[in-house]
Design an enzyme around this catalytic site. Structure first.
Site, PDB file in Angstrom:
ATOM      1  N   CYS A 253       0.893  -1.172   0.000  1.00 30.88           N
ATOM      2  CA  CYS A 253       0.000   0.000   0.000  1.00 30.88           C
ATOM      3  C   CYS A 253       0.921   1.209   0.000  1.00 30.88           C
ATOM      4  O   CYS A 253       1.258   1.747   1.042  1.00 30.88           O
ATOM      5  CB  CYS A 253      -0.868  -0.016   1.255  1.00 30.88           C
ATOM      6  SG  CYS A 253      -2.007  -1.405   1.317  1.00 30.88           S
ATOM      7  N   ALA A 255       1.482   4.500  -1.774  1.00 27.37           N
ATOM      8  CA  ALA A 255       1.497   5.976  -1.943  1.00 27.37           C
ATOM      9  C   ALA A 255       1.405   6.686  -0.586  1.00 27.37           C
ATOM     10  O   ALA A 255       0.775   6.154   0.326  1.00 27.37           O
ATOM     11  CB  ALA A 255       0.330   6.395  -2.818  1.00 27.37           C
ATOM     12  N   PRO A 256       2.015   7.837  -0.424  1.00 27.64           N
ATOM     13  CA  PRO A 256       2.733   8.607  -1.435  1.00 27.64           C
ATOM     14  C   PRO A 256       4.141   8.118  -1.742  1.00 27.64           C
ATOM     15  O   PRO A 256       4.796   8.690  -2.611  1.00 27.64           O
ATOM     16  CB  PRO A 256       2.782  10.011  -0.812  1.00 27.64           C
ATOM     17  CG  PRO A 256       2.728   9.777   0.663  1.00 27.64           C
ATOM     18  CD  PRO A 256       1.874   8.560   0.847  1.00 27.64           C
ATOM     19  N   GLY A 257       4.603   7.085  -1.054  1.00 19.87           N
ATOM     20  CA  GLY A 257       5.841   6.447  -1.486  1.00 19.87           C
ATOM     21  C   GLY A 257       7.079   6.735  -0.662  1.00 19.87           C
ATOM     22  O   GLY A 257       8.180   6.352  -1.050  1.00 19.87           O
ATOM     23  N   ASN A 258       6.895   7.358   0.498  1.00 20.99           N
ATOM     24  CA  ASN A 258       8.083   7.646   1.318  1.00 20.99           C
ATOM     25  C   ASN A 258       8.810   6.369   1.723  1.00 20.99           C
ATOM     26  O   ASN A 258      10.037   6.295   1.691  1.00 20.99           O
ATOM     27  CB  ASN A 258       7.680   8.426   2.573  1.00 20.99           C
ATOM     28  CG  ASN A 258       7.180   9.803   2.220  1.00 20.99           C
ATOM     29  OD1 ASN A 258       7.716  10.432   1.311  1.00 20.99           O
ATOM     30  ND2 ASN A 258       6.145  10.265   2.886  1.00 20.99           N
ATOM     31  N   LYS A 259       8.009   5.363   2.094  1.00 19.17           N
ATOM     32  CA  LYS A 259       8.650   4.112   2.525  1.00 19.17           C
ATOM     33  C   LYS A 259       9.141   3.319   1.316  1.00 19.17           C
ATOM     34  O   LYS A 259      10.127   2.600   1.403  1.00 19.17           O
ATOM     35  CB  LYS A 259       7.692   3.299   3.401  1.00 19.17           C
ATOM     36  CG  LYS A 259       7.284   4.073   4.648  1.00 19.17           C
ATOM     37  CD  LYS A 259       6.433   3.290   5.605  1.00 19.17           C
ATOM     38  CE  LYS A 259       5.964   4.167   6.749  1.00 19.17           C
ATOM     39  NZ  LYS A 259       4.740   4.933   6.468  1.00 19.17           N
ATOM     40  N   ASP A 324       1.771  -1.286   4.865  1.00 14.56           N
ATOM     41  CA  ASP A 324       1.471  -0.071   5.641  1.00 14.56           C
ATOM     42  C   ASP A 324       0.083   0.395   5.179  1.00 14.56           C
ATOM     43  O   ASP A 324      -0.047   1.365   4.442  1.00 14.56           O
ATOM     44  CB  ASP A 324       2.554   0.984   5.315  1.00 14.56           C
ATOM     45  CG  ASP A 324       2.415   2.264   6.115  1.00 14.56           C
ATOM     46  OD1 ASP A 324       2.021   2.189   7.286  1.00 14.56           O
ATOM     47  OD2 ASP A 324       2.708   3.339   5.567  1.00 14.56           O
ATOM     48  N   CYS A 383      -0.026   4.050  11.512  1.00  9.59           N
ATOM     49  CA  CYS A 383       0.202   5.253  12.319  1.00  9.59           C
ATOM     50  C   CYS A 383      -1.046   5.473  13.156  1.00  9.59           C
ATOM     51  O   CYS A 383      -1.590   6.567  13.220  1.00  9.59           O
ATOM     52  CB  CYS A 383       0.562   6.461  11.460  1.00  9.59           C
ATOM     53  SG  CYS A 383      -0.618   6.814  10.154  1.00  9.59           S
TER      54      CYS A 383
HETATM   55  C1  LIG Z   1      -1.010   4.634   4.979  1.00  7.43           C
HETATM   56  S1  LIG Z   1      -0.982   4.907   3.287  1.00  7.43           S
HETATM   57  C2  LIG Z   1       0.607   4.337   2.838  1.00  7.43           C
HETATM   58  C3  LIG Z   1       1.699   5.333   3.111  1.00  7.43           C
HETATM   59  C4  LIG Z   1       3.004   4.927   2.478  1.00  7.43           C
HETATM   60  N1  LIG Z   1       3.422   3.610   2.950  1.00  7.43           N
HETATM   61  C5  LIG Z   1       4.120   5.927   2.743  1.00  7.43           C
HETATM   62  O1  LIG Z   1       4.817   5.775   3.746  1.00  7.43           O
HETATM   63  O2  LIG Z   1       4.279   6.853   1.970  1.00  7.43           O
HETATM   64  C6  LIG Z   1      -1.990   3.622   2.698  1.00  7.43           C
HETATM   65  C7  LIG Z   1      -2.132   3.613   1.191  1.00  7.43           C
HETATM   66  O3  LIG Z   1      -2.697   2.364   0.833  1.00  7.43           O
HETATM   67  C8  LIG Z   1      -3.558   2.552  -0.269  1.00  7.43           C
HETATM   68  N2  LIG Z   1      -4.453   1.372  -0.323  1.00  7.43           N
HETATM   69  C9  LIG Z   1      -5.577   1.148   0.404  1.00  7.43           C
HETATM   70  N3  LIG Z   1      -6.104  -0.058   0.084  1.00  7.43           N
HETATM   71  C10 LIG Z   1      -5.288  -0.613  -0.842  1.00  7.43           C
HETATM   72  C11 LIG Z   1      -5.298  -1.846  -1.545  1.00  7.43           C
HETATM   73  N4  LIG Z   1      -6.261  -2.755  -1.363  1.00  7.43           N
HETATM   74  N5  LIG Z   1      -4.298  -2.091  -2.419  1.00  7.43           N
HETATM   75  C12 LIG Z   1      -3.309  -1.180  -2.621  1.00  7.43           C
HETATM   76  N6  LIG Z   1      -3.264   0.012  -1.992  1.00  7.43           N
HETATM   77  C13 LIG Z   1      -4.224   0.301  -1.102  1.00  7.43           C
HETATM   78  C14 LIG Z   1      -4.219   3.868   0.059  1.00  7.43           C
HETATM   79  O4  LIG Z   1      -4.778   4.445  -1.102  1.00  7.43           O
HETATM   80  C15 LIG Z   1      -3.056   4.661   0.628  1.00  7.43           C
HETATM   81  O5  LIG Z   1      -2.407   5.369  -0.373  1.00  7.43           O
END
Ligand SMILES: C[S@@+](CC[C@H](N)C(=O)[O-])C[C@H]1O[C@@H](n2cnc3c(N)ncnc32)[C@H](O)[C@@H]1O
Length: 506
Positions: A253, A255-259, A324, A383
């Site tokens: 999961c 976006a935004p892609g920091n990890k 995440d 978080c």
């Molecule tokens: C908490 S954010 C992730 C933050 C990211 N790891 C970072 O550190 O930049 C969760 C992300 O998961 C995406 N998401 C939610 N359900 C999903 C799924 N079933 N498959 C892929 N991505 C999903 C959301 O749109 C969101 O962008």
């Protein structure tokens, strides 16, 4: 004077001042004028935030609102909105006790909150304008209302009062993660050290610590992707997964892609990170982050992680998964300020139904991550401070994880704060505290040795979505199969494992 309307695009011009004894300098007049406009622009933004559009996404939304072309003084407006939101529960009580608003000014309460913030806590003494004049005339009752609240609550200072109102002071160090794909840590220290005091973090070798309040948003190292403004807890997640150069990894999961780009950097740009993201708009953010970081080994995938088939040859070499997932974000509310919005002022910070839904998705996604055949390490992170999204997810998945040969391991053993003792192995889980550490994160690390993959696992195909209708599931399961074991999945259903067959959910 025509009533000032904060929702109109162009606020009324500041009133002409009566002739002063000593003429004001042009500079002073300009300052007063720009503060006047900043307060009206801030009131407009605050109104949108409190009305609901921005609910649950406060800071992102405040930023979006502030960066609209109609806002001229973006920096001052942003600061004023954030500061007023921070003190809002106190300001509201003060205004009620002081009976400060008549019906005319109640219609512009956001502007009145902003001005009251300035009167009580701000440093702006240039309060010109009708609304300002109205409140300055009531400055005495407003200040004595604050004094009354302090006495009533036995608080000596406003900071003590803030603690009682559960307002966390967000004076946290500014963390900067060095993007080692573009710059080495020593060079980043030298460059940032030209204007700031910079130290290395005691746990993460690519993380630098700068004094609270250091503003680096426009720093060339930030704008060119050499460093990322990423908190310590957030930076611990990819490090906990510990991917090696050359591995294949999924960021489930992303976006935004920091990890994602942190993973790429830890892998020295070697191997592959498949960064999966469901939301189309956020995929764009993910692509931008990846490009900015120069992370050439990231492959962005727009899709649902639950739909990636673990049996697909494409993923047969995936050795680590970072999960995440979407969560309540309750651990970063001090940052996002939405803890001050109506549904967050009552304590637990949220709507139970939403948490249950989030937790259901989190469990499903974690089970899915654990089902990739070659995976040795899975990190689950949120978080959130809620047990339902953290320890409860782990405890419900643990029996299945064990049957797949996984165990809980201890990321950052030197870190003192561990999981709530409500699950077997809670000492392996990692929590950061929203007050002490200024953000509340949760990290769980599942590991297994390649030699410990269960024999039955080799022959078990996994239902990729775990989401199929009962009819479809029945159809799929309608094959000769040899029963292996059944495991709890949710309160109401179990997973049935069959050799040479699918996992079926009943
Ligand atoms: C908490 S954010 C992730 C933050 C990211 N790891 C970072 O550190 O930049 C969760 C992300 O998961 C995406 N998401 C939610 N359900 C999903 C799924 N079933 N498959 C892929 N991505 C999903 C959301 O749109 C969101 O962008």
């Amino acid at each position: 004077m025509v009533e000032e309307r904060i929702m109109s695009h162009k606020p009324a011009a500041p009133p002409m001042k009566p002739a002063a004894k000593e003429p004001k300098s042009r500079r002073q007049s300009n300052i007063e004028r720009s503060s006047y406009f900043a307060r009206r622009e801030a009131a407009k933004v605050l109104r949108s935030v409190l009305l609901g559009d921005a609910h649950r996404r406060a800071v992102a939304s405040i930023k979006t609102l502030v960066y609209s072309p109609t806002i001229r003084n973006k920096k001052a407006t942003f600061a004023l909105v954030c500061q007023t939101l921070k003190y809002l529960p106190i300001i509201k009580d003060v205004m009620e006790i002081a009976n400060a608003l008549n019906s005319k000014w109640k219609k512009q309460e956001e502007l009145m909150y902003i001005i009251t913030y300035d009167i009580l806590f701000g440093q702006d003494s240039s309060l010109t304008g009708d609304a300002e004049k109205y409140l300055i005339l009531r400055k005495g009752p407003i200040q004595s209302a604050l004094a009354k609240i302090l006495v009533k609550r036995g608080a000596k200072r406003v900071e003590d009062l803030m603690a009682q109102y559960q307002i966390y002071d967000v004076k946290k160090p500014r963390y900067v993660r060095v993007n080692t794909l573009k710059l080495d840590v020593e060079s980043a220290m030298v460059e940032l050290g030209k204007e700031n005091v910079v130290q290395k973090d005691d746990m993460l070798p690519d993380l630098l610590v700068l004094p609270p309040g250091t503003d680096l948003h426009n720093h060339p190292l930030v704008t060119d992707g050499s460093v990322f403004l990423q908190g310590k807890a957030s930076s611990m997640v990819a490090a906990a997964l510990g991917p090696k150069p050359g591995w294949e990894v999924i960021d489930a999961c992303a976006a935004p892609g920091n990890k994602t780009v942190h993973l790429a950097a830890l892998m020295k740009g070697e191997g592959k990170v498949v960064a999966c993201e469901l939301n189309k708009d956020r995929v764009k953010r993910l692509e931008q982050t990846t490009k900015l970081a120069g992370a050439a080994n990231v492959e962005v995938l727009h899709g649902n992680f639950l739909n990636l088939n673990p049996e697909d040859q494409l993923y047969s070499k995936v050795r680590a998964i970072l999960l995440d997932p979407s969560c309540s974000g309750s651990g970063t509310v001090a940052d996002r300020l939405d803890y001050l919005l109506p549904s967050h002022t009552s304590g637990d910070g949220g709507d139970e139904g939403r948490l249950i839904k989030l937790a259901a998705f989190q469990k499903k996604a974690l089970i899915h991550a654990l089902s990739f055949p070659a995976v040795e390490r899975v990190v689950y992170s949120t978080c959130s401070v809620h047990q339902i999204e953290n320890e409860d997810v782990i405890s419900s998945v643990l029996p299945l994880a064990k049957s797949y040969g996984f165990q809980l391991s201890t990321p950052f053993p030197q870190w003192a704060r561990r999981g709530l003792p409500v699950v077997e192995g809670s000492q392996h889980l990692l929590r950061t505290d929203p007050v002490e550490d200024k953000e509340g994160f949760f990290i769980a690390l599942f590991t297994r040795n390649a030699t410990h993959f269960p024999e039955s696992f080799q022959n078990v195909q996994i239902d990729a979505t775990l989401d199929t209708s009962k009819q479809e599931a029945d159809k799929r399961c309608h094959r000769p199969k040899k029963f292996v074991r059944s495991l709890p999945f949710t309160k109401f259903s179990r997973l049935y494992l069959y050799r040479n067959s699918m996992i079926c959910r009943r």
